[in-house]
Every structure is written in C-alpha cells, then in structure tokens.
Motif scaffolding. Sequence first.
Motif, mmCIF file in Angstrom:
data_model
loop_
_atom_site.group_PDB
_atom_site.id
_atom_site.type_symbol
_atom_site.label_atom_id
_atom_site.label_comp_id
_atom_site.label_asym_id
_atom_site.label_seq_id
_atom_site.Cartn_x
_atom_site.Cartn_y
_atom_site.Cartn_z
ATOM 1 N N PRO A 125 0.827 -1.221 0.000
ATOM 2 C CA PRO A 125 0.000 0.000 0.000
ATOM 3 C C PRO A 125 0.855 1.263 0.000
ATOM 4 N N ILE A 126 0.404 2.282 -0.734
ATOM 5 C CA ILE A 126 1.116 3.553 -0.799
ATOM 6 C C ILE A 126 0.196 4.645 -0.244
ATOM 7 N N PRO A 127 0.575 5.313 0.843
ATOM 8 C CA PRO A 127 -0.267 6.378 1.401
ATOM 9 C C PRO A 127 -0.440 7.530 0.427
ATOM 10 N N GLU A 128 -1.609 8.098 0.381
ATOM 11 C CA GLU A 128 -1.915 9.202 -0.533
ATOM 12 C C GLU A 128 -1.004 10.400 -0.292
ATOM 13 N N SER A 129 -0.628 10.621 0.973
ATOM 14 C CA SER A 129 0.150 11.816 1.325
ATOM 15 C C SER A 129 1.658 11.575 1.338
ATOM 16 N N LEU A 130 2.116 10.451 0.807
ATOM 17 C CA LEU A 130 3.537 10.104 0.910
ATOM 18 C C LEU A 130 4.442 11.088 0.179
ATOM 19 N N LEU A 131 4.054 11.489 -1.016
ATOM 20 C CA LEU A 131 4.939 12.269 -1.876
ATOM 21 C C LEU A 131 4.818 13.770 -1.634
ATOM 22 N N GLN A 132 5.965 14.418 -1.710
ATOM 23 C CA GLN A 132 6.026 15.886 -1.658
ATOM 24 C C GLN A 132 6.792 16.348 -2.899
ATOM 25 N N LEU A 133 6.094 16.524 -4.000
ATOM 26 C CA LEU A 133 6.770 16.853 -5.250
ATOM 27 C C LEU A 133 7.148 18.327 -5.304
ATOM 28 N N PRO A 134 8.307 18.632 -5.886
ATOM 29 C CA PRO A 134 8.717 20.034 -6.000
ATOM 30 C C PRO A 134 7.817 20.788 -6.985
ATOM 31 N N ALA A 135 7.505 22.032 -6.665
ATOM 32 C CA ALA A 135 6.693 22.856 -7.575
ATOM 33 C C ALA A 135 7.437 23.024 -8.903
ATOM 34 N N PHE B 257 8.568 -2.891 4.229
ATOM 35 C CA PHE B 257 7.525 -1.982 3.767
ATOM 36 C C PHE B 257 7.958 -0.528 3.926
ATOM 37 N N SER B 258 8.531 -0.211 5.074
ATOM 38 C CA SER B 258 9.005 1.157 5.302
ATOM 39 C C SER B 258 10.093 1.538 4.306
ATOM 40 N N ASN B 259 11.037 0.629 4.078
ATOM 41 C CA ASN B 259 12.121 0.905 3.130
ATOM 42 C C ASN B 259 11.606 1.065 1.708
ATOM 43 N N TYR B 260 10.643 0.222 1.314
ATOM 44 C CA TYR B 260 10.063 0.329 -0.026
ATOM 45 C C TYR B 260 9.422 1.699 -0.235
ATOM 46 N N LEU B 261 8.646 2.126 0.737
ATOM 47 C CA LEU B 261 7.950 3.405 0.591
ATOM 48 C C LEU B 261 8.932 4.571 0.544
ATOM 49 N N GLN B 262 9.968 4.514 1.374
ATOM 50 C CA GLN B 262 10.942 5.588 1.352
ATOM 51 C C GLN B 262 11.727 5.610 0.044
ATOM 52 N N ALA B 263 12.026 4.432 -0.486
ATOM 53 C CA ALA B 263 12.728 4.367 -1.768
ATOM 54 C C ALA B 263 11.846 4.885 -2.900
ATOM 55 N N PHE B 264 10.566 4.500 -2.896
ATOM 56 C CA PHE B 264 9.621 4.988 -3.902
ATOM 57 C C PHE B 264 9.515 6.509 -3.829
ATOM 58 N N LYS B 265 9.386 7.034 -2.632
ATOM 59 C CA LYS B 265 9.300 8.482 -2.435
ATOM 60 C C LYS B 265 10.542 9.181 -2.972
ATOM 61 N N ARG B 266 11.705 8.642 -2.641
ATOM 62 C CA ARG B 266 12.964 9.240 -3.085
ATOM 63 C C ARG B 266 13.083 9.213 -4.606
ATOM 64 N N HIS B 267 12.771 8.073 -5.208
ATOM 65 C CA HIS B 267 12.884 7.941 -6.653
ATOM 66 C C HIS B 267 11.999 8.972 -7.379
ATOM 67 N N VAL B 268 10.751 9.062 -6.957
ATOM 68 C CA VAL B 268 9.807 9.944 -7.656
ATOM 69 C C VAL B 268 10.162 11.412 -7.426
ATOM 70 N N GLU B 269 10.446 11.773 -6.186
ATOM 71 C CA GLU B 269 10.749 13.173 -5.888
ATOM 72 C C GLU B 269 12.044 13.613 -6.550
ATOM 73 N N GLU B 270 13.074 12.777 -6.544
ATOM 74 C CA GLU B 270 14.332 13.134 -7.188
ATOM 75 C C GLU B 270 14.176 13.214 -8.704
ATOM 76 N N TRP B 271 13.390 12.328 -9.268
ATOM 77 C CA TRP B 271 13.160 12.358 -10.714
ATOM 78 C C TRP B 271 12.437 13.640 -11.113
ATOM 79 N N CYS B 272 11.441 14.036 -10.336
ATOM 80 C CA CYS B 272 10.727 15.286 -10.621
ATOM 81 C C CYS B 272 11.653 16.489 -10.468
ATOM 82 N N ALA B 273 12.508 16.471 -9.447
ATOM 83 C CA ALA B 273 13.435 17.583 -9.244
ATOM 84 C C ALA B 273 14.416 17.691 -10.397
ATOM 85 N N LYS B 274 14.941 16.565 -10.868
ATOM 86 C CA LYS B 274 15.860 16.581 -12.005
ATOM 87 C C LYS B 274 15.151 17.039 -13.270
#
Length: 366
Positions: A14-24, A340-357
């Motif tokens: 499961p992925i929480p709806e509020s997990l991601l904080q994408l850069p504007a 589960f915690s590590n998966y979610l943190q890795a998913f968050k990092r991947h998506v947020e860093e990709w958006c920032a780049k």
Amino acid sequence: MHHKIVALDAWNVPIPESLLQLPAPHTYELACQTSQLSSTEAIQEAVRDATIIATTVTPLKGSTLDVRNTPSLELIVAIATGTDCIDVELAAARGIKVVNCPNANTETVANHVLAMYFAGRRHLMQLHNTVLRTDEWPKKYSLRSILNDPEGNPPRTCTDETVGVVGYGAIGERRLSFGDSFSILFFANRDGKGRRIAELCRSLGMKVLIAARKGASASADRVPFTQVLAQSSVVVLCVPRGPDTLHLISAPELHAMPRHALLLNVSRGGIVDEEALLAALRAGTIGGAATDVFLQEPSAAGPFWKEGDSSPLLRVDAAEADRLNLVVTPHVAWCSTTTFSNYLQAFKRHVEEWCAKDERRESAIN
C-alpha cells in the motif's frame, strides 16, 4: 506538470496518498489498484494515462509499453529488489527510466534464510507434523531418527557448518544503466543481502565461503564455484535471473554437493532446475532444501498440482515434503515492517528526485 501515478500493486504494498512531496510546479494524483489485475487488457486500461507507474509483481511488458498504450509514461518504479516483471530494454528504448529498490529487504531476507536453515537442519516441519498428526512418539518413545541426514548421522550444529554464499552483496539483480538490483551460495550479489547473510552466519559460528561466478577462477575473496559446492554443508542462492544463471543449479551441481548438504534458495525461480532438485531429494543425494521462489508463481501444490501450469517442485504433498526434508514458502522472504518502510521511502525518493531533475532540465532548456 501534473502526474498520474498508478500503483499497480497497492493491494500488496500500500502507498499512502500523502507520501509524496513533489517540487513545484509538479502535482500528482495517485491511483491505487486494490486488487490484482490478471489480464493484459486490464493492466493496459489501468496505466493508459500514467506518467509514473509503480509495480511489484504486475508485468509491464510487450504491448503494455507500446507508445500507443502508454503514451505519457516516463518513469517506472519497481517496488521490489528485482525488475523481472518489467521489460527494461523496451522501456529504455522509449526513454522511460526504470528504477528499483535493491537494498530494501536485505535484513528481512537474511532473517528468512536463517529460518530456512534451522527448519531444514532440525527437520522442524516433519517433527511438528509427526507429533501432532500421528502417535509415533508414544509408540517409539524417541523420534530422534527424524533428525538424521541421508547417511544416518545426527544433525550438525552451527559451528560445524560451512555455508556457501552464491551471490555476495545483498539479494539482487543485474545492475543496468537505467536501474540496479542485486544477487547471493550465497553467488556474488551487488547490493547487500549476501553480505548480510554472511555476517549472520559468521556470528553463529559458521564458516563462510563466497563463490566466484561459475567458470571463474579463485580470487582474494572468492572460491571457485565447483569447490564451494563440494565443500559447503549449506548452499544459499541469491542470484539474479538471467541467461547465465538459469538452471545454475541442476543435476551435475546437485551431485557435486555432499549428501548432508542443504540448498536454500531466495533468489528467483528458474535458478534451480526443479525437476533435478526433486529427483535429488527423492534419491537422498542431498540432505534437504528450502525455497521461497519457484519456476511458476503463484503455483498450485500437492493434490492441487497440475502438469504444465504449476511448479514441478511442488507436485509433492505435505507428507512427502516431510520425508524429503523440503520446506517451501510462497515468495514472502521479503515481507516485514522494515521492508515496507524501506520500499515506501525508496519509492518516495525515486519519484521526488526524478521530478526535481526534470524541473532542472526544463529550467536549463528555458
């Protein structure tokens, strides 16, 4: 940019709806699949408008990755160690970035390996079932003989064991230019599980051998593959699945192992020739096996097994599995709160860093 993120296996991770904080100025909507999609058509319908897809076991291959079916797709995150379910070459040809989570389940899988070892060496399943389902204990007074290896010897203790690590790192898959994963007799794996398993085994007093790749010569910290098989009383497999590792362990390799040896597999189905392993167990040429992975997953077993659509190793019923000292688990070695915690943190990092780049690239162009 507004992203549609589709989590295909939210029923599993499961992925929480509020997990991601994408850069504007990036924004997103998260569509979570709460039940498994079983057809290609259903998968394609779910991901048709996705810019980002998260998957664990649901396949993203063939026509699903055709630009006509996923025209907006830019990023795939494998919330898993491996990328088996993704056609990474097809994704790369389209410029779709593929990433995974290679270190997330290292501790958990290492713990599962130890559980497999003790269950196999101490014949825990057979003892459990014999005591609860038969009157053999009061009739025979002692069930000590159940613990014997195929040569009639009582079980070894940890300090008597030599563990072969085929895959030294963490559990993993091949590292690709657009993503990475890992591998472990442990066989050299690349992101930590093999190393962690070796650490835990050494802490229990076991001698550890690290296997070189099949056909490679010895090095400062690697023992030739064939020598590891011949000298190990426990062989742990944690290698990636690829052309060079399919049926890595087959009849000749099983024949080279000592009769008291245990084979533990937490890598991928297909690494072990399951027909050959079943034959070796029935012939008593190895002391036992435990596996968390199978050629066919999920797979029917015992009385539900069917030729052609189930894993050959699972044609045995529970009683025969006891006699063969075969322990099976349904690809759950990865599962824990830590993973589960590590998966979610890795998913968050991947998506947020990709958006920032991506945002930095857009700024540079403008």
